[in-house]
Design a protein around this motif. Structure first.
Motif, PDB file in Angstrom:
ATOM      1  N   SER A 113       0.831  -1.209   0.000  1.00 28.26           N
ATOM      2  CA  SER A 113       0.000   0.000   0.000  1.00 28.26           C
ATOM      3  C   SER A 113       0.870   1.266   0.000  1.00 28.26           C
ATOM      4  O   SER A 113       0.466   2.297  -0.532  1.00 28.26           O
ATOM      5  CB  SER A 113      -0.985   0.003   1.172  1.00 28.26           C
ATOM      6  N   ALA A 114       2.075   1.181   0.560  1.00 28.89           N
ATOM      7  CA  ALA A 114       3.009   2.314   0.516  1.00 28.89           C
ATOM      8  C   ALA A 114       3.554   2.523  -0.891  1.00 28.89           C
ATOM      9  O   ALA A 114       3.999   3.616  -1.243  1.00 28.89           O
ATOM     10  CB  ALA A 114       4.158   2.099   1.503  1.00 28.89           C
ATOM     11  N   ARG A 115       3.498   1.482  -1.707  1.00 28.05           N
ATOM     12  CA  ARG A 115       3.970   1.537  -3.094  1.00 28.05           C
ATOM     13  C   ARG A 115       3.039   2.377  -3.969  1.00 28.05           C
ATOM     14  O   ARG A 115       3.425   2.834  -5.041  1.00 28.05           O
ATOM     15  CB  ARG A 115       4.082   0.104  -3.628  1.00 28.05           C
ATOM     16  N   ILE A 116       1.823   2.587  -3.505  1.00 25.55           N
ATOM     17  CA  ILE A 116       0.835   3.323  -4.297  1.00 25.55           C
ATOM     18  C   ILE A 116       1.082   4.823  -4.116  1.00 25.55           C
ATOM     19  O   ILE A 116       0.510   5.471  -3.247  1.00 25.55           O
ATOM     20  CB  ILE A 116      -0.611   2.930  -3.884  1.00 25.55           C
ATOM     21  N   VAL A 117       1.984   5.333  -4.921  1.00 31.31           N
ATOM     22  CA  VAL A 117       2.335   6.755  -4.913  1.00 31.31           C
ATOM     23  C   VAL A 117       2.344   7.237  -6.360  1.00 31.31           C
ATOM     24  O   VAL A 117       2.477   6.444  -7.292  1.00 31.31           O
ATOM     25  CB  VAL A 117       3.719   7.024  -4.267  1.00 31.31           C
ATOM     26  N   HIS A 118       2.203   8.533  -6.520  1.00 39.40           N
ATOM     27  CA  HIS A 118       2.259   9.095  -7.872  1.00 39.40           C
ATOM     28  C   HIS A 118       3.713   9.112  -8.335  1.00 39.40           C
ATOM     29  O   HIS A 118       4.566   9.766  -7.723  1.00 39.40           O
ATOM     30  CB  HIS A 118       1.676  10.500  -7.915  1.00 39.40           C
ATOM     31  N   VAL A 119       3.969   8.365  -9.396  1.00 38.28           N
ATOM     32  CA  VAL A 119       5.296   8.331  -9.997  1.00 38.28           C
ATOM     33  C   VAL A 119       5.115   8.735 -11.460  1.00 38.28           C
ATOM     34  O   VAL A 119       4.236   8.201 -12.138  1.00 38.28           O
ATOM     35  CB  VAL A 119       5.906   6.907  -9.896  1.00 38.28           C
ATOM     36  N   PRO A 120       5.907   9.672 -11.960  1.00 36.66           N
ATOM     37  CA  PRO A 120       5.787  10.063 -13.371  1.00 36.66           C
ATOM     38  C   PRO A 120       5.905   8.847 -14.304  1.00 36.66           C
ATOM     39  O   PRO A 120       6.537   7.840 -13.951  1.00 36.66           O
ATOM     40  CB  PRO A 120       6.955  11.031 -13.577  1.00 36.66           C
ATOM     41  N   ASN A 121       5.334   8.982 -15.492  1.00 32.18           N
ATOM     42  CA  ASN A 121       5.331   7.873 -16.459  1.00 32.18           C
ATOM     43  C   ASN A 121       6.725   7.431 -16.869  1.00 32.18           C
ATOM     44  O   ASN A 121       6.905   6.286 -17.295  1.00 32.18           O
ATOM     45  CB  ASN A 121       4.535   8.265 -17.711  1.00 32.18           C
ATOM     46  N   ASN A 122       7.709   8.306 -16.747  1.00 33.94           N
ATOM     47  CA  ASN A 122       9.061   7.957 -17.177  1.00 33.94           C
ATOM     48  C   ASN A 122       9.931   7.398 -16.050  1.00 33.94           C
ATOM     49  O   ASN A 122      11.139   7.311 -16.171  1.00 33.94           O
ATOM     50  CB  ASN A 122       9.747   9.177 -17.806  1.00 33.94           C
ATOM     51  N   ARG A 123       9.294   7.004 -14.923  1.00 34.88           N
ATOM     52  CA  ARG A 123      10.030   6.460 -13.784  1.00 34.88           C
ATOM     53  C   ARG A 123       9.387   5.155 -13.327  1.00 34.88           C
ATOM     54  O   ARG A 123       8.196   4.941 -13.519  1.00 34.88           O
ATOM     55  CB  ARG A 123      10.070   7.463 -12.630  1.00 34.88           C
ATOM     56  N   GLU A 124      10.182   4.282 -12.706  1.00 32.22           N
ATOM     57  CA  GLU A 124       9.698   3.016 -12.165  1.00 32.22           C
ATOM     58  C   GLU A 124      10.171   2.860 -10.732  1.00 32.22           C
ATOM     59  O   GLU A 124      11.288   3.267 -10.390  1.00 32.22           O
ATOM     60  CB  GLU A 124      10.222   1.832 -12.986  1.00 32.22           C
ATOM     61  N   ILE A 125       9.320   2.261  -9.921  1.00 34.35           N
ATOM     62  CA  ILE A 125       9.692   1.961  -8.540  1.00 34.35           C
ATOM     63  C   ILE A 125      10.573   0.715  -8.543  1.00 34.35           C
ATOM     64  O   ILE A 125      10.202  -0.313  -9.113  1.00 34.35           O
ATOM     65  CB  ILE A 125       8.443   1.744  -7.666  1.00 34.35           C
ATOM     66  N   ILE A 126      11.749   0.819  -7.904  1.00 33.45           N
ATOM     67  CA  ILE A 126      12.614  -0.365  -7.810  1.00 33.45           C
ATOM     68  C   ILE A 126      12.663  -0.939  -6.400  1.00 33.45           C
ATOM     69  O   ILE A 126      12.937  -2.126  -6.234  1.00 33.45           O
ATOM     70  CB  ILE A 126      14.043  -0.098  -8.349  1.00 33.45           C
ATOM     71  N   HIS A 127      12.381  -0.113  -5.377  1.00 29.73           N
ATOM     72  CA  HIS A 127      12.357  -0.603  -3.995  1.00 29.73           C
ATOM     73  C   HIS A 127      11.361   0.189  -3.166  1.00 29.73           C
ATOM     74  O   HIS A 127      11.183   1.389  -3.389  1.00 29.73           O
ATOM     75  CB  HIS A 127      13.722  -0.452  -3.300  1.00 29.73           C
ATOM     76  N   VAL A 128      10.756  -0.490  -2.199  1.00 27.91           N
ATOM     77  CA  VAL A 128      10.004   0.163  -1.140  1.00 27.91           C
ATOM     78  C   VAL A 128      10.618  -0.348   0.155  1.00 27.91           C
ATOM     79  O   VAL A 128      10.486  -1.526   0.498  1.00 27.91           O
ATOM     80  CB  VAL A 128       8.490  -0.162  -1.202  1.00 27.91           C
ATOM     81  N   VAL A 129      11.327   0.530   0.855  1.00 25.64           N
ATOM     82  CA  VAL A 129      12.079   0.147   2.046  1.00 25.64           C
ATOM     83  C   VAL A 129      11.341   0.644   3.288  1.00 25.64           C
ATOM     84  O   VAL A 129      11.204   1.854   3.490  1.00 25.64           O
ATOM     85  CB  VAL A 129      13.508   0.748   2.014  1.00 25.64           C
ATOM     86  N   PRO A 130      10.849  -0.279   4.131  1.00 26.16           N
ATOM     87  CA  PRO A 130      10.171   0.160   5.361  1.00 26.16           C
ATOM     88  C   PRO A 130      11.147   0.838   6.315  1.00 26.16           C
ATOM     89  O   PRO A 130      12.258   0.360   6.519  1.00 26.16           O
ATOM     90  CB  PRO A 130       9.645  -1.133   5.980  1.00 26.16           C
ATOM     91  N   ARG A 131      10.713   1.982   6.859  1.00 22.57           N
ATOM     92  CA  ARG A 131      11.530   2.694   7.842  1.00 22.57           C
ATOM     93  C   ARG A 131      11.109   2.295   9.248  1.00 22.57           C
ATOM     94  O   ARG A 131      11.948   1.991  10.086  1.00 22.57           O
ATOM     95  CB  ARG A 131      11.404   4.198   7.630  1.00 22.57           C
ATOM     96  N   PHE A 132       9.797   2.350   9.519  1.00 23.69           N
ATOM     97  CA  PHE A 132       9.247   1.878  10.788  1.00 23.69           C
ATOM     98  C   PHE A 132       7.751   1.674  10.621  1.00 23.69           C
ATOM     99  O   PHE A 132       7.156   2.081   9.633  1.00 23.69           O
ATOM    100  CB  PHE A 132       9.560   2.840  11.950  1.00 23.69           C
ATOM    101  N   TYR A 133       7.148   1.018  11.601  1.00 24.73           N
ATOM    102  CA  TYR A 133       5.727   0.688  11.576  1.00 24.73           C
ATOM    103  C   TYR A 133       5.025   1.382  12.732  1.00 24.73           C
ATOM    104  O   TYR A 133       5.644   1.722  13.744  1.00 24.73           O
ATOM    105  CB  TYR A 133       5.529  -0.826  11.695  1.00 24.73           C
ATOM    106  N   THR A 134       3.709   1.573  12.581  1.00 29.29           N
ATOM    107  CA  THR A 134       2.863   2.128  13.635  1.00 29.29           C
ATOM    108  C   THR A 134       1.690   1.180  13.827  1.00 29.29           C
ATOM    109  O   THR A 134       1.034   0.792  12.855  1.00 29.29           O
ATOM    110  CB  THR A 134       2.354   3.534  13.260  1.00 29.29           C
ATOM    111  N   LEU A 135       1.440   0.775  15.079  1.00 23.06           N
ATOM    112  CA  LEU A 135       0.338  -0.137  15.406  1.00 23.06           C
ATOM    113  C   LEU A 135      -0.656   0.601  16.285  1.00 23.06           C
ATOM    114  O   LEU A 135      -0.335   0.945  17.424  1.00 23.06           O
ATOM    115  CB  LEU A 135       0.845  -1.371  16.151  1.00 23.06           C
TER     116      LEU A 135
END
Length: 194
Positions: A113-135
């Motif tokens: 769900s964190a991967r769902i961000v606006h990225v321009p058409n000329n770019r690709e997501i290569i990693h989503v690195v978790p920093r910390f979690y909230t419960l």
């Protein structure tokens, strides 16, 4: 004890390195072969001459194959360059069953769900690195697996790369006869190694 073979390629501006390793079930690495050759067809980590880059990559791969005695069919490939950028994102999910602890699947859904961000058409997501979690409002959780909550948030760092740079890199590697298993940001690979 089952062992598997993995190959990694580092396509740099000054040199190209190929490493073949055997991985045990305990995730211990045994280096079987290394191939290093001068780089060509790249400037600052970006492909500028496809035929020259293919030839340089092929040379490093051939050297790794000779020293390891193994034919390289696929590899994990390091990526770097000025076309890499990043942004922070947050992923939020509702935990389906609050009577059971959070699972790896819940964490994976939050990261997706964190991967769902606006990225321009000329770019690709290569990693989503978790920093910390909230419960349920409790933040700075390092590993939520096994904990209880009704809501799981993740603060993540999303790393993107230029689509054309990715496609040119993959074209050169496949032109050298090797399939790309995955792209890995060079800095993340170095961090994991250390």
């Amino acid at each position: 004890m089952k062992k598997s073979i993995i190959t990694a390629l580092d396509i740099g501006t000054t040199k190209i390195s190929a490493v073949v390793a055997e991985v045990s079930e305990e995730f211990e690495l045994k280096i079987l072969g290394v191939g290093i050759g001068p780089s060509s067809g790249l400037i600052k980590g970006v492909i500028t001459n496809i035929p020259a880059a293919i030839e340089a990559i092929s040379s490093a791969i051939e050297r790794a194959e000779k020293t390891s005695g193994i034919t390289i069919e696929s590899a994990y490939v390091g990526i770097a360059g000025p076309h890499i950028s990043s942004l922070n994102s947050q992923g939020i999910i509702a935990v389906a069953d609050t009577q059971n602890p959070i699972t790896e699947q819940d964490v994976t859904r939050a990261i997706e769900s964190a991967r769902i961000v606006h990225v321009p058409n000329n770019r690709e997501i290569i990693h989503v690195v978790p920093r910390f979690y909230t419960l349920d409002g409790q933040d700075q959780v390092v590993d939520p697996v096994g904990m209880f909550a009704s809501r799981l948030d993740v603060d993540a760092h999303v790393i993107t790369a230029s689509s054309s740079s990715i496609n040119n890199l993959i074209q050169c590697i496949e032109g050298a006869g090797v399939q790309v298993e995955s792209l890995v940001l060079d800095q993340l690979a170095s961090t994991e190694a250390v």
